[in-house]
Design an enzyme around this catalytic site. Sequence first.
Site, PDB file in Angstrom:
ATOM      1  N   ALA A  13      12.356  -3.986  -4.364  1.00  0.00           N
ATOM      2  CA  ALA A  13      13.204  -4.725  -3.415  1.00  0.00           C
ATOM      3  C   ALA A  13      12.342  -5.572  -2.475  1.00  0.00           C
ATOM      4  O   ALA A  13      12.682  -6.725  -2.169  1.00  0.00           O
ATOM      5  CB  ALA A  13      14.071  -3.755  -2.620  1.00  0.00           C
ATOM      6  N   GLY A  14      11.207  -5.022  -2.044  1.00  0.00           N
ATOM      7  CA  GLY A  14      10.275  -5.758  -1.179  1.00  0.00           C
ATOM      8  C   GLY A  14       9.752  -7.008  -1.889  1.00  0.00           C
ATOM      9  O   GLY A  14       9.567  -8.057  -1.259  1.00  0.00           O
ATOM     10  N   SER A  64       5.925  33.663 -29.163  1.00  0.00           N
ATOM     11  CA  SER A  64       6.403  34.787 -29.983  1.00  0.00           C
ATOM     12  C   SER A  64       7.210  34.266 -31.172  1.00  0.00           C
ATOM     13  O   SER A  64       7.778  33.159 -31.120  1.00  0.00           O
ATOM     14  CB  SER A  64       7.278  35.696 -29.135  1.00  0.00           C
ATOM     15  OG  SER A  64       8.537  35.077 -28.918  1.00  0.00           O
ATOM     16  N   TYR A 101       0.849  -1.189   0.000  1.00  0.00           N
ATOM     17  CA  TYR A 101       0.000   0.000   0.000  1.00  0.00           C
ATOM     18  C   TYR A 101       0.889   1.246   0.000  1.00  0.00           C
ATOM     19  O   TYR A 101       0.740   2.144   0.814  1.00  0.00           O
ATOM     20  CB  TYR A 101      -0.932  -0.054   1.228  1.00  0.00           C
ATOM     21  CG  TYR A 101      -2.208   0.717   1.028  1.00  0.00           C
ATOM     22  CD1 TYR A 101      -3.207   0.237   0.190  1.00  0.00           C
ATOM     23  CD2 TYR A 101      -2.414   1.946   1.670  1.00  0.00           C
ATOM     24  CE1 TYR A 101      -4.379   0.951  -0.001  1.00  0.00           C
ATOM     25  CE2 TYR A 101      -3.586   2.662   1.484  1.00  0.00           C
ATOM     26  CZ  TYR A 101      -4.558   2.149   0.655  1.00  0.00           C
ATOM     27  OH  TYR A 101      -5.728   2.859   0.462  1.00  0.00           O
ATOM     28  N   GLY A 123       0.892   6.566  -8.723  1.00  0.00           N
ATOM     29  CA  GLY A 123      -0.359   6.072  -8.164  1.00  0.00           C
ATOM     30  C   GLY A 123      -1.238   7.227  -7.683  1.00  0.00           C
ATOM     31  O   GLY A 123      -2.468   7.142  -7.704  1.00  0.00           O
ATOM     32  N   HIS A 152       5.073  -3.576 -13.075  1.00  0.00           N
ATOM     33  CA  HIS A 152       6.414  -3.285 -13.581  1.00  0.00           C
ATOM     34  C   HIS A 152       6.993  -4.630 -14.032  1.00  0.00           C
ATOM     35  O   HIS A 152       6.778  -5.655 -13.366  1.00  0.00           O
ATOM     36  CB  HIS A 152       7.234  -2.694 -12.437  1.00  0.00           C
ATOM     37  CG  HIS A 152       8.495  -2.006 -12.855  1.00  0.00           C
ATOM     38  ND1 HIS A 152       8.786  -1.677 -14.155  1.00  0.00           N
ATOM     39  CD2 HIS A 152       9.543  -1.568 -12.119  1.00  0.00           C
ATOM     40  CE1 HIS A 152       9.962  -1.065 -14.193  1.00  0.00           C
ATOM     41  NE2 HIS A 152      10.446  -0.989 -12.976  1.00  0.00           N
TER      42      HIS A 152
HETATM   43  N1  LIG Z   1       5.331   4.691  -7.723  1.00  0.00           N
HETATM   44  C1  LIG Z   1       4.480   4.636  -8.754  1.00  0.00           C
HETATM   45  O1  LIG Z   1       3.582   5.468  -8.881  1.00  0.00           O
HETATM   46  C2  LIG Z   1       4.582   3.526  -9.771  1.00  0.00           C
HETATM   47  C3  LIG Z   1       4.177   3.760 -11.090  1.00  0.00           C
HETATM   48  C4  LIG Z   1       4.096   2.675 -11.979  1.00  0.00           C
HETATM   49  C5  LIG Z   1       4.487   1.414 -11.536  1.00  0.00           C
HETATM   50  N2  LIG Z   1       4.938   1.219 -10.269  1.00  0.00           N
HETATM   51  C6  LIG Z   1       5.299  -0.118  -9.820  1.00  0.00           C
HETATM   52  O2  LIG Z   1       4.359  -0.523  -8.822  1.00  0.00           O
HETATM   53  C7  LIG Z   1       5.011  -1.345  -7.852  1.00  0.00           C
HETATM   54  C8  LIG Z   1       4.835  -0.704  -6.487  1.00  0.00           C
HETATM   55  O3  LIG Z   1       5.528   0.523  -6.519  1.00  0.00           O
HETATM   56  P1  LIG Z   1       5.311   1.656  -5.428  1.00  0.00           P
HETATM   57  O4  LIG Z   1       6.082   2.846  -5.867  1.00  0.00           O
HETATM   58  O5  LIG Z   1       3.873   1.752  -5.086  1.00  0.00           O
HETATM   59  O6  LIG Z   1       6.100   0.981  -4.239  1.00  0.00           O
HETATM   60  P2  LIG Z   1       6.457   1.591  -2.848  1.00  0.00           P
HETATM   61  O7  LIG Z   1       5.668   2.807  -2.570  1.00  0.00           O
HETATM   62  O8  LIG Z   1       7.918   1.638  -2.706  1.00  0.00           O
HETATM   63  O9  LIG Z   1       5.870   0.346  -2.010  1.00  0.00           O
HETATM   64  C9  LIG Z   1       6.023   0.287  -0.756  1.00  0.00           C
HETATM   65  C10 LIG Z   1       5.148  -0.881  -0.254  1.00  0.00           C
HETATM   66  O10 LIG Z   1       5.973  -2.034  -0.189  1.00  0.00           O
HETATM   67  C11 LIG Z   1       5.991  -2.462   1.184  1.00  0.00           C
HETATM   68  N3  LIG Z   1       7.290  -3.083   1.459  1.00  0.00           N
HETATM   69  C12 LIG Z   1       8.511  -2.693   1.025  1.00  0.00           C
HETATM   70  N4  LIG Z   1       9.465  -3.543   1.460  1.00  0.00           N
HETATM   71  C13 LIG Z   1       8.821  -4.501   2.168  1.00  0.00           C
HETATM   72  C14 LIG Z   1       9.245  -5.651   2.863  1.00  0.00           C
HETATM   73  N5  LIG Z   1      10.525  -6.003   2.908  1.00  0.00           N
HETATM   74  N6  LIG Z   1       8.311  -6.402   3.473  1.00  0.00           N
HETATM   75  C15 LIG Z   1       6.997  -6.060   3.446  1.00  0.00           C
HETATM   76  N7  LIG Z   1       6.524  -4.977   2.806  1.00  0.00           N
HETATM   77  C16 LIG Z   1       7.431  -4.204   2.178  1.00  0.00           C
HETATM   78  C17 LIG Z   1       5.744  -1.170   1.964  1.00  0.00           C
HETATM   79  O11 LIG Z   1       5.353  -1.423   3.271  1.00  0.00           O
HETATM   80  P3  LIG Z   1       5.908  -0.457   4.456  1.00  0.00           P
HETATM   81  O12 LIG Z   1       5.346   0.894   4.193  1.00  0.00           O
HETATM   82  O13 LIG Z   1       5.412  -1.119   5.655  1.00  0.00           O
HETATM   83  O14 LIG Z   1       7.412  -0.449   4.310  1.00  0.00           O
HETATM   84  C18 LIG Z   1       4.645  -0.556   1.102  1.00  0.00           C
HETATM   85  O15 LIG Z   1       3.418  -1.199   1.298  1.00  0.00           O
HETATM   86  C19 LIG Z   1       6.480  -1.450  -8.300  1.00  0.00           C
HETATM   87  O16 LIG Z   1       6.619  -2.593  -9.073  1.00  0.00           O
HETATM   88  C20 LIG Z   1       6.665  -0.206  -9.141  1.00  0.00           C
HETATM   89  O17 LIG Z   1       7.709  -0.356 -10.075  1.00  0.00           O
HETATM   90  C21 LIG Z   1       4.990   2.255  -9.378  1.00  0.00           C
END
Ligand SMILES: NC(=O)c1ccc[n+]([C@@H]2O[C@H](COP(=O)([O-])OP(=O)(O)OC[C@H]3O[C@@H](n4cnc5c(N)ncnc54)[C@H](OP(=O)(O)O)[C@@H]3O)[C@@H](O)[C@H]2O)c1
Length: 348
Positions: free
Chosen positions: A101-102, A270, A38, A153, A124
Amino acid sequence: MALLNFGGVEEHVITREEFPLKKAQEVLKNETIAVIGYGVQGPGQALNLSDNGFNVIVGQRKNSKTWDKAKNDGWVPGETLFEIEEACEKGTILQYLLSDAGQISLWPTVKKHLTKGKALYFSHGFGITYKERTGIIPPDDVDVILVAPKGSGTSLRRMFLEGRGLNSSYAIFQDATGKAKERVSALGIGVGSGYLFQTDFRKEVFSDLTGERGTLMGAIQGIFAAQYEVLRSNGHSPSEAFNETVEELTQSLMPLVAENGMDWMYANCSTTAQRGALDWWKKFRDASKPVFEELYSEVAAGNEAQRSIDSNSQDDYREKLEEELKELRDSEMWQAGATVRKLRPENN
Ligand SMILES: NC(=O)c1ccc[n+]([C@@H]2O[C@H](COP(=O)([O-])OP(=O)(O)OC[C@H]3O[C@@H](n4cnc5c(N)ncnc54)[C@H](OP(=O)(O)O)[C@@H]3O)[C@@H](O)[C@H]2O)c1
């Protein structure tokens, strides 16, 4: 699928007209969509899907600010909000939206619950494309699909609430059930996409890493910094340098480009600006193209992915990131930016 012409090249795309929300709801009526993570994409996709009438639950680790954020957004612990493993068990479609990485560290847990016929969904192509590095190798009897919204998002949610849609790419890596195409199309429409264009996991990740390192984020900051420094070293004030480099672009010109294209923007400024822009853009293209070629080959070789995996999996990642962001924030250009933003009439 609709066949459309993109500058002389034909592409099949999925539009909301031909794949309406009603059809998407019908396709997914027996599915439980578990949004795992989330962070930034998680909330946008989960809330849009839920508002669009799908059966959605969220998987998020507890004892984290993000868990509280999910609760504040209306997800109910034990009903629609669960620990990651429980959500993976309950979901028939697992939307794997942890940080890249998660995704690597949680993979053994998620894999356990990928039983026959479920779908594993990504936004992704990273985890699958670099599977030798990430270890993410799904079982053969599940669908593996992707919908990648082309934006944050936050924008996905904002645009949904405004009745608009963010374009997304979609891909199928594995069609185990014979339903992968309709599942991915329905999810793409359900998360609030504008139109959906086809890609594969590899192309998605190559273009995405190139784009964010290039014009979308890395190159644009580089060009801003270069122009700002040249103006400042020639005696222009911070206010003048910032307005001519950033503020005019973001506030005035880019919205016009978004609406009508670059030629229209050139035609509506312009004659002096027009002449100069037409004379200089090719020089900038030629100067930067070798850097883009180098960038693409670094991405294609997997070096950029490895750098991300290595740095994002360090324990002090967030602290180091904050130091680097601070350097940008404290630069004269972005300090000037903060002052200029405060002076915008709408902020007064
Ligand atoms: N950012 C964007 O708008 C965007 C756009 C297009 C595609 N994407 C893709 O969508 C996917 C998600 O991206 P995002 O940017 O939304 O990710 P993000 O914000 O970095 O996601 C964080 C989420 O991952 C959890 N998390 C991270 N490490 C963890 C671990 N070791 N164990 C359990 N939970 C963990 C976090 O929980 P905590 O908060 O508890 O750490 C949080 O729920 C990726 O594949 C990304 O490439 C993202």
